[in-house]
Design a protein around this motif. Structure first.
Motif, PDB file in Angstrom:
ATOM      1  N   LEU A   1      -3.323  11.202 -13.599  1.00 60.51           N
ATOM      2  CA  LEU A   1      -2.267  11.986 -12.974  1.00 60.51           C
ATOM      3  C   LEU A   1      -2.110  13.284 -13.748  1.00 60.51           C
ATOM      4  O   LEU A   1      -2.385  13.324 -14.950  1.00 60.51           O
ATOM      5  CB  LEU A   1      -0.927  11.239 -12.997  1.00 60.51           C
ATOM      6  N   ARG A   2      -1.648  14.303 -13.057  1.00 54.77           N
ATOM      7  CA  ARG A   2      -1.337  15.568 -13.708  1.00 54.77           C
ATOM      8  C   ARG A   2       0.117  15.920 -13.436  1.00 54.77           C
ATOM      9  O   ARG A   2       0.500  16.120 -12.287  1.00 54.77           O
ATOM     10  CB  ARG A   2      -2.242  16.684 -13.193  1.00 54.77           C
ATOM     11  N   LEU A   3       0.885  15.974 -14.490  1.00 54.44           N
ATOM     12  CA  LEU A   3       2.272  16.381 -14.375  1.00 54.44           C
ATOM     13  C   LEU A   3       2.403  17.878 -14.572  1.00 54.44           C
ATOM     14  O   LEU A   3       1.673  18.475 -15.361  1.00 54.44           O
ATOM     15  CB  LEU A   3       3.134  15.663 -15.411  1.00 54.44           C
ATOM     16  N   SER A   4       3.351  18.459 -13.845  1.00 52.28           N
ATOM     17  CA  SER A   4       3.663  19.875 -13.994  1.00 52.28           C
ATOM     18  C   SER A   4       5.141  20.027 -14.317  1.00 52.28           C
ATOM     19  O   SER A   4       5.968  19.208 -13.908  1.00 52.28           O
ATOM     20  CB  SER A   4       3.349  20.647 -12.713  1.00 52.28           C
ATOM     21  N   CYS A   5       5.454  21.089 -15.022  1.00 55.52           N
ATOM     22  CA  CYS A   5       6.843  21.407 -15.358  1.00 55.52           C
ATOM     23  C   CYS A   5       7.024  22.909 -15.119  1.00 55.52           C
ATOM     24  O   CYS A   5       6.487  23.718 -15.877  1.00 55.52           O
ATOM     25  CB  CYS A   5       7.147  21.046 -16.800  1.00 55.52           C
ATOM     26  N   ALA A   6       7.739  23.236 -14.058  1.00 53.29           N
ATOM     27  CA  ALA A   6       7.987  24.632 -13.721  1.00 53.29           C
ATOM     28  C   ALA A   6       9.243  25.101 -14.440  1.00 53.29           C
ATOM     29  O   ALA A   6      10.276  24.433 -14.411  1.00 53.29           O
ATOM     30  CB  ALA A   6       8.156  24.773 -12.216  1.00 53.29           C
TER      31      ALA A   6
ATOM     32  N   THR B   1       1.529  32.736 -17.502  1.00 56.15           N
ATOM     33  CA  THR B   1       1.619  33.655 -16.363  1.00 56.15           C
ATOM     34  C   THR B   1       2.329  32.995 -15.179  1.00 56.15           C
ATOM     35  O   THR B   1       2.858  33.686 -14.312  1.00 56.15           O
ATOM     36  CB  THR B   1       0.234  34.127 -15.920  1.00 56.15           C
ATOM     37  N   LYS B   2       2.313  31.655 -15.162  1.00 58.18           N
ATOM     38  CA  LYS B   2       2.959  30.913 -14.079  1.00 58.18           C
ATOM     39  C   LYS B   2       4.224  30.200 -14.547  1.00 58.18           C
ATOM     40  O   LYS B   2       4.844  29.460 -13.768  1.00 58.18           O
ATOM     41  CB  LYS B   2       1.990  29.881 -13.493  1.00 58.18           C
ATOM     42  N   ASN B   3       4.591  30.400 -15.812  1.00 62.94           N
ATOM     43  CA  ASN B   3       5.763  29.704 -16.359  1.00 62.94           C
ATOM     44  C   ASN B   3       5.680  28.196 -16.120  1.00 62.94           C
ATOM     45  O   ASN B   3       6.675  27.564 -15.716  1.00 62.94           O
ATOM     46  CB  ASN B   3       7.062  30.254 -15.757  1.00 62.94           C
ATOM     47  N   THR B   4       4.526  27.623 -16.369  1.00 66.52           N
ATOM     48  CA  THR B   4       4.317  26.205 -16.068  1.00 66.52           C
ATOM     49  C   THR B   4       3.665  25.485 -17.236  1.00 66.52           C
ATOM     50  O   THR B   4       2.731  25.997 -17.854  1.00 66.52           O
ATOM     51  CB  THR B   4       3.475  26.029 -14.799  1.00 66.52           C
ATOM     52  N   LEU B   5       4.173  24.294 -17.492  1.00 68.86           N
ATOM     53  CA  LEU B   5       3.634  23.384 -18.495  1.00 68.86           C
ATOM     54  C   LEU B   5       2.960  22.234 -17.763  1.00 68.86           C
ATOM     55  O   LEU B   5       3.439  21.805 -16.709  1.00 68.86           O
ATOM     56  CB  LEU B   5       4.784  22.863 -19.360  1.00 68.86           C
ATOM     57  N   TYR B   6       1.866  21.730 -18.326  1.00 73.15           N
ATOM     58  CA  TYR B   6       1.121  20.646 -17.695  1.00 73.15           C
ATOM     59  C   TYR B   6       0.908  19.486 -18.672  1.00 73.15           C
ATOM     60  O   TYR B   6       0.888  19.672 -19.881  1.00 73.15           O
ATOM     61  CB  TYR B   6      -0.251  21.138 -17.223  1.00 73.15           C
ATOM     62  N   LEU B   7       0.703  18.316 -18.091  1.00 71.66           N
ATOM     63  CA  LEU B   7       0.247  17.160 -18.856  1.00 71.66           C
ATOM     64  C   LEU B   7      -0.791  16.426 -18.016  1.00 71.66           C
ATOM     65  O   LEU B   7      -0.448  15.806 -17.004  1.00 71.66           O
ATOM     66  CB  LEU B   7       1.399  16.228 -19.208  1.00 71.66           C
TER      67      LEU B   7
ATOM     68  N   GLN C   1      19.215  30.458 -20.757  1.00 65.74           N
ATOM     69  CA  GLN C   1      18.497  29.251 -21.150  1.00 65.74           C
ATOM     70  C   GLN C   1      17.485  28.882 -20.072  1.00 65.74           C
ATOM     71  O   GLN C   1      17.749  29.049 -18.898  1.00 65.74           O
ATOM     72  CB  GLN C   1      19.469  28.103 -21.354  1.00 65.74           C
ATOM     73  N   VAL C   2      16.329  28.389 -20.495  1.00 63.12           N
ATOM     74  CA  VAL C   2      15.290  28.034 -19.540  1.00 63.12           C
ATOM     75  C   VAL C   2      15.701  26.788 -18.767  1.00 63.12           C
ATOM     76  O   VAL C   2      16.331  25.875 -19.308  1.00 63.12           O
ATOM     77  CB  VAL C   2      13.956  27.813 -20.280  1.00 63.12           C
ATOM     78  N   GLN C   3      15.372  26.766 -17.475  1.00 60.63           N
ATOM     79  CA  GLN C   3      15.595  25.594 -16.633  1.00 60.63           C
ATOM     80  C   GLN C   3      14.249  25.008 -16.258  1.00 60.63           C
ATOM     81  O   GLN C   3      13.299  25.752 -15.987  1.00 60.63           O
ATOM     82  CB  GLN C   3      16.403  25.973 -15.402  1.00 60.63           C
ATOM     83  N   LEU C   4      14.166  23.682 -16.226  1.00 57.88           N
ATOM     84  CA  LEU C   4      12.893  22.990 -16.084  1.00 57.88           C
ATOM     85  C   LEU C   4      12.921  22.008 -14.927  1.00 57.88           C
ATOM     86  O   LEU C   4      13.948  21.355 -14.681  1.00 57.88           O
ATOM     87  CB  LEU C   4      12.571  22.242 -17.383  1.00 57.88           C
ATOM     88  N   ARG C   5      11.796  21.887 -14.254  1.00 59.54           N
ATOM     89  CA  ARG C   5      11.673  20.905 -13.167  1.00 59.54           C
ATOM     90  C   ARG C   5      10.286  20.304 -13.200  1.00 59.54           C
ATOM     91  O   ARG C   5       9.293  21.017 -13.015  1.00 59.54           O
ATOM     92  CB  ARG C   5      11.946  21.547 -11.816  1.00 59.54           C
ATOM     93  N   GLU C   6      10.218  18.980 -13.371  1.00 54.52           N
ATOM     94  CA  GLU C   6       8.948  18.274 -13.403  1.00 54.52           C
ATOM     95  C   GLU C   6       8.511  17.856 -12.008  1.00 54.52           C
ATOM     96  O   GLU C   6       9.333  17.663 -11.118  1.00 54.52           O
ATOM     97  CB  GLU C   6       9.036  17.005 -14.283  1.00 54.52           C
ATOM     98  N   SER C   7       7.210  17.680 -11.846  1.00 56.67           N
ATOM     99  CA  SER C   7       6.636  17.130 -10.619  1.00 56.67           C
ATOM    100  C   SER C   7       5.306  16.489 -10.951  1.00 56.67           C
ATOM    101  O   SER C   7       4.774  16.685 -12.052  1.00 56.67           O
ATOM    102  CB  SER C   7       6.462  18.223  -9.558  1.00 56.67           C
ATOM    103  N   GLY C   8       4.784  15.729  -9.997  1.00 58.37           N
ATOM    104  CA  GLY C   8       3.454  15.171 -10.152  1.00 58.37           C
ATOM    105  C   GLY C   8       3.398  13.697 -10.500  1.00 58.37           C
ATOM    106  O   GLY C   8       2.300  13.122 -10.597  1.00 58.37           O
ATOM    107  N   GLY C   9       4.548  13.077 -10.696  1.00 60.47           N
ATOM    108  CA  GLY C   9       4.539  11.653 -10.986  1.00 60.47           C
ATOM    109  C   GLY C   9       4.155  10.826  -9.768  1.00 60.47           C
ATOM    110  O   GLY C   9       4.014  11.357  -8.657  1.00 60.47           O
ATOM    111  N   GLY C  10       3.959   9.538  -9.984  1.00 60.43           N
ATOM    112  CA  GLY C  10       3.617   8.661  -8.872  1.00 60.43           C
ATOM    113  C   GLY C  10       3.119   7.322  -9.357  1.00 60.43           C
ATOM    114  O   GLY C  10       3.253   6.981 -10.545  1.00 60.43           O
ATOM    115  N   LEU C  11       2.542   6.584  -8.431  1.00 58.82           N
ATOM    116  CA  LEU C  11       1.992   5.265  -8.710  1.00 58.82           C
ATOM    117  C   LEU C  11       0.479   5.368  -8.777  1.00 58.82           C
ATOM    118  O   LEU C  11      -0.160   5.927  -7.871  1.00 58.82           O
ATOM    119  CB  LEU C  11       2.404   4.284  -7.604  1.00 58.82           C
TER     120      LEU C  11
END
Length: 127
Positions: free
Chosen positions: A18-23, A75-81, A1-11
């Motif tokens: 803002l640009r969120l990433s999900c590796a 290619t980077k296994n990454t999702l963005y918002l 099963q795929v494991q996910l980790r978000e980053s890029g949040g803030g104030l």
């Protein structure tokens, strides 16, 4: 099963970006439809945007259409918002999710159809 980790949040101030990433880990990322959801305090988790495993098919909640852009780099296994013109009502914890199954022909907007989630990243928009 795929494991996910978000980053890029803030104030950020209203009107900012803002640009969120999900590796993602695992070998099935490129075959799975992916989505972003958010949950504000005291509210249920809601759909934000989703993207097909194939390039070119995206869907957005009306509240973010024209301001947010979902994309992926297989290619980077990454999702963005990419979030532009942020509003105070965008304040929430944002989660990325992987839709059930692989090579799905439809992009789901119900969180019950997603079977893997990240831990979430906080986005706070000040007025």
């Amino acid at each position: 099963q795929v494991q996910l980790r978000e980053s890029g949040g803030g104030l950020v101030q209203a009107g900012g970006s803002l640009r969120l990433s999900c590796a993602a880990s695992g070998r099935t990322f490129s075959s799975k439809n992916m989505g972003w959801f958010r949950q504000a305090p005291g509210k249920e988790r809601e759909f934000v945007a989703a993207i097909s495993w194939r390039p070119g098919s995206t869907v957005y909640a009306d509240s973010v259409k024209g301001r947010f852009t979902i994309s992926r780099d297989n290619t980077k296994n990454t999702l963005y918002l990419q979030m532009n013109s942020l509003k105070p009502e965008d304040t929430a914890v944002y989660y990325c999710g992987a839709q059930q199954g692989i090579l799905a022909s439809y992009v789901a907007q119900r969180d019950g159809l997603y079977d893997a989630w990240g831990q979430g990243t906080q986005v706070t928009v000040s007025s």
